[in-house]
Design an enzyme around this catalytic site. Structure first.
Site, short mmCIF file in Angstrom:
data_model
loop_
_atom_site.label_atom_id
_atom_site.label_comp_id
_atom_site.label_asym_id
_atom_site.label_seq_id
_atom_site.Cartn_x
_atom_site.Cartn_y
_atom_site.Cartn_z
N ARG A 150 0.86 -1.18 0.00
CA ARG A 150 0.00 0.00 0.00
C ARG A 150 0.89 1.23 0.00
O ARG A 150 2.02 1.20 0.50
CB ARG A 150 -0.89 0.02 1.23
N LYS A 181 -2.71 -2.30 7.63
CA LYS A 181 -3.96 -1.87 8.26
C LYS A 181 -4.13 -2.58 9.60
O LYS A 181 -3.76 -3.72 9.76
CB LYS A 181 -5.15 -2.20 7.35
N HIS A 249 -2.68 2.35 -5.69
CA HIS A 249 -3.45 1.15 -5.39
C HIS A 249 -3.70 0.32 -6.65
O HIS A 249 -3.94 -0.88 -6.57
CB HIS A 249 -4.77 1.52 -4.71
N ARG A 252 -1.02 -2.12 -6.75
CA ARG A 252 -1.28 -3.19 -5.79
C ARG A 252 -2.28 -4.19 -6.38
O ARG A 252 -2.10 -5.41 -6.27
CB ARG A 252 -1.81 -2.59 -4.48
N HIS A 275 -4.44 -9.34 3.76
CA HIS A 275 -5.88 -9.30 3.96
C HIS A 275 -6.26 -10.21 5.13
O HIS A 275 -5.86 -11.38 5.17
CB HIS A 275 -6.63 -9.79 2.72
N TYR A 284 -10.20 -10.73 -6.68
CA TYR A 284 -9.21 -10.85 -7.74
C TYR A 284 -9.43 -12.08 -8.61
O TYR A 284 -8.91 -12.17 -9.72
CB TYR A 284 -7.80 -10.86 -7.15
#
Length: 307
Positions: A150, A181, A249, A252, A275, A284
């Protein structure tokens, strides 16, 4: 004017004068309420006798006709406001739209570059740029696309590991240690091209950075901001001849899509991206299917229509 039309007109006057809504908003309310009145008329019920079952049926009909979940939600919002007003004036005992929800819209596909465009961006060299800044930008692109980081993780990288560092690169081990995150740390492998770009940047970084601990710095020697990377990447993608302006992004997304296309390993992509939920990564697979569909259309004899 029949009773239903009179109620609609009174409500529109209320939002136009009492709530002072813009003319365009009132016009949209009128269109939505005209649809409501048409549905009620077709069902043989006055507006004040509409039930939640009616509303759910009409929602299903709109959805079946191709209207988006977001569009239906806006219509329901207008109907809900109308029945709330009717309730305040004692015309209905309950709001039939209150607990009716619009269908969920499918999650939009993330925008990813094709492999050729991603490689063109990564390989691009600006001959007119400051060589120091060019080395920096090349390393940033390699980390965004080559590691799937990120932009916040990239700007948080420091030159050296330490308790105060949010992230760092271990060149010898070929690993990036980042703070993602939820303040979750993860380790991501760094490829050969990215390691080479990082070494070239570190070889010229010293005079520009001074004592600043940040890995990536701007002209003033301070930690580079996420906004600066956005602007530099947008400019770089235009110089490389890409039709779509590229943002961090997107690289990414491209990383995730291209790794999944090559490996088919969804769990590995989940770990690389950091994630917490596999459902976030599964989007994806839709990009991967699009890639397969394009390959089929281009290569399979049965994909071509006969003239």
């Amino acid at each position: 004017m029949d009773a239903d039309a009179a109620l609609v007109e009174q409500y529109l006057e209320h939002v136009r004068v009492g709530k002072r809504l813009a003319a365009r908003t009132v016009e949209l309310y009128a269109l939505d309420l005209a649809k409501l009145a048409e549905n009620a008329r077709a069902a043989g019920v006055p507006l004040v006798r509409v039930q939640p079952a009616h509303v759910r049926r009409w929602v299903a009909q709109m959805h079946g006709a191709g209207r988006s979940g977001r569009g239906i939600a806006l219509i329901l919002s207008g109907w809900r406001g109308f029945y709330k007003w009717l309730g305040l004036h004692g015309k209905v005992d309950s709001n039939p739209v209150q607990d009716v929800k619009a269908p969920k819209s499918p999650r939009p596909l993330p925008k990813a570059l094709g492999v050729d465009d991603a490689m063109r961006l990564a390989d691009h060299v600006d001959p007119d740029a400051d060589p120091v800044l060019e080395a920096r930008d090349a390393a940033i692109v390699e980390l965004l696309y080559g590691c799937g980081l990120r932009v916040g993780e990239v700007v948080g990288l420091d030159v050296q590991a330490g308790s105060a560092a949010r992230g760092w690169i271990d060149l010898d081990a070929g690993e990036a240690h980042v703070l993602g995150k939820g303040s979750k740390r993860r380790t991501v492998p760094v490829g050969k091209q990215a390691l080479q770009a990082l070494r070239e940047w570190l070889a010229v970084r010293g005079p520009l950075a001074g004592t600043e601990p940040a890995l990536f710095v701007g002209r003033g020697g301070r930690r580079l901001s996420a906004q600066s990377i956005w602007l530099r990447l947008r400019r770089r993608s235009a110089q490389a001849g890409l039709a779509t302006p590229v943002h961090p992004h997107m690289l990414r997304h491209s990383f995730a899509s291209h790794v999944l296309q090559s490996s088919g390993d969804l769990r590995a992509v989940q770990e690389l991206l950091g994630h917490a939920n596999i459902g976030t990564t599964q989007v994806y697979t839709r990009l991967d299917f699009q890639h397969l569909a394009k390959a089929y259309d281009a290569a399979h004899p049965r994909a071509h229509r006969r003239k």
